[in-house]
Design an enzyme around this catalytic site. Structure first.
Site, short mmCIF file in Angstrom:
data_model
loop_
_atom_site.label_atom_id
_atom_site.label_comp_id
_atom_site.label_asym_id
_atom_site.label_seq_id
_atom_site.Cartn_x
_atom_site.Cartn_y
_atom_site.Cartn_z
N CYS A 1 42.24 35.57 33.82
CA CYS A 1 41.18 34.88 34.75
C CYS A 1 39.85 35.46 34.83
CB CYS A 1 41.70 34.54 36.10
SG CYS A 1 43.35 33.93 36.27
N CYS B 1 43.89 38.23 38.81
CA CYS B 1 44.18 37.89 37.63
C CYS B 1 43.31 38.22 36.50
CB CYS B 1 44.50 36.57 37.35
SG CYS B 1 44.66 35.64 35.70
#
Length: 231
Positions: free
Chosen positions: A163, A160
């Site tokens: 993230c 991600c």
């Protein structure tokens, strides 16, 4: 004059027709429609575009893994029948959207992309192949969030992008607020069962608890400044 008007109208209808035809090439649909189209298609071409590691944890029945981030996606995907529907999905929808665009470029005529990916699919049903519990138990999660201090939980994944962008400041804040605010980071892939139970269908996620009760939740990228202001 009349002839020109007729010609313009004809061209307009032709243009609209072409646009409609092109829009059919990639259809991003929810899990219900995705499943219905799969069932209605004989021997469907179902492609999981995540990494082999993600695929090994769980995948949809009869899916074939062709890693979008690998070096052989075009070669392997090109072996499929371009005249028949092809179905693609990933974890949350980002990679499969890119893969769908590439499939269109390769000449596939009917492409179905799962909106929200397998996270949303498994959040709404339990039809993924792996039904064993993955990761932290409900009891252990309850222990994690019960504290006399404010608790911040961040669900993330290695694949991600947002993230990864948030990771440095969260790690710094863990050290900075030690003893004052409890900040925990949990890998969503390694704790999939809890993700499903909490109906989390996207990443990253920030949850704030007070006395074991969730008081705030944020889905998607969150800046350090905004998190600090919230705390």
């Amino acid at each position: 004059m009349k002839t020109k008007i007729i010609s313009l109208v004809a061209m307009l209808f032709l243009l609209i027709g072409c646009q409609k035809e092109n829009s059919k090439e990639i259809q991003t649909v929810n899990s219900k429609v995705f499943e219905e189209r799969l069932k209605a298609t004989e021997n469907p071409q179902l492609i999981d575009v995540r990494t082999p590691e993600e695929f090994g944890v769980e995948h949809l029945k009869n899916a074939v893994n062709i890693n979008w981030n690998g070096n052989t996606f075009v070669t392997n995907a090109g072996k499929y029948d371009k005249s028949k529907p092809v179905f693609v999905y990933c974890k949350a929808g980002g990679r499969s959207s890119e893969a769908a665009a590439k499939l269109k470029e390769l000449g596939f005529q009917e492409i179905y992309n799962l909106d929200g990916g397998i996270m949303k699919w498994t959040g709404e049903k339990t039809s993924a192949s792996n039904t064993e519990r993955i990761g932290i138990s409900t009891a252990d999660y309850e222990k994690l969030i019960h504290s006399n201090k404010k608790v911040v939980v961040n669900f993330y994944a290695e694949w991600c992008g947002p993230c990864k962008k948030m990771e440095p400041y969260l790690l710094q804040m863990q050290k900075e607020f030690k003893g004052k605010i409890k900040i925990e980071r949990l890998d969503a892939d390694a704790n999939k069962s809890m993700i499903d139970e909490m109906k989390i269908d996207g990443l990253p996620v920030i949850l704030i608890y007070e006395n074991g009760t969730e008081v705030w939740r944020h889905l998607g990228y969150l800046s350090e400044e905004d998190l600090r202001n919230k705390l």
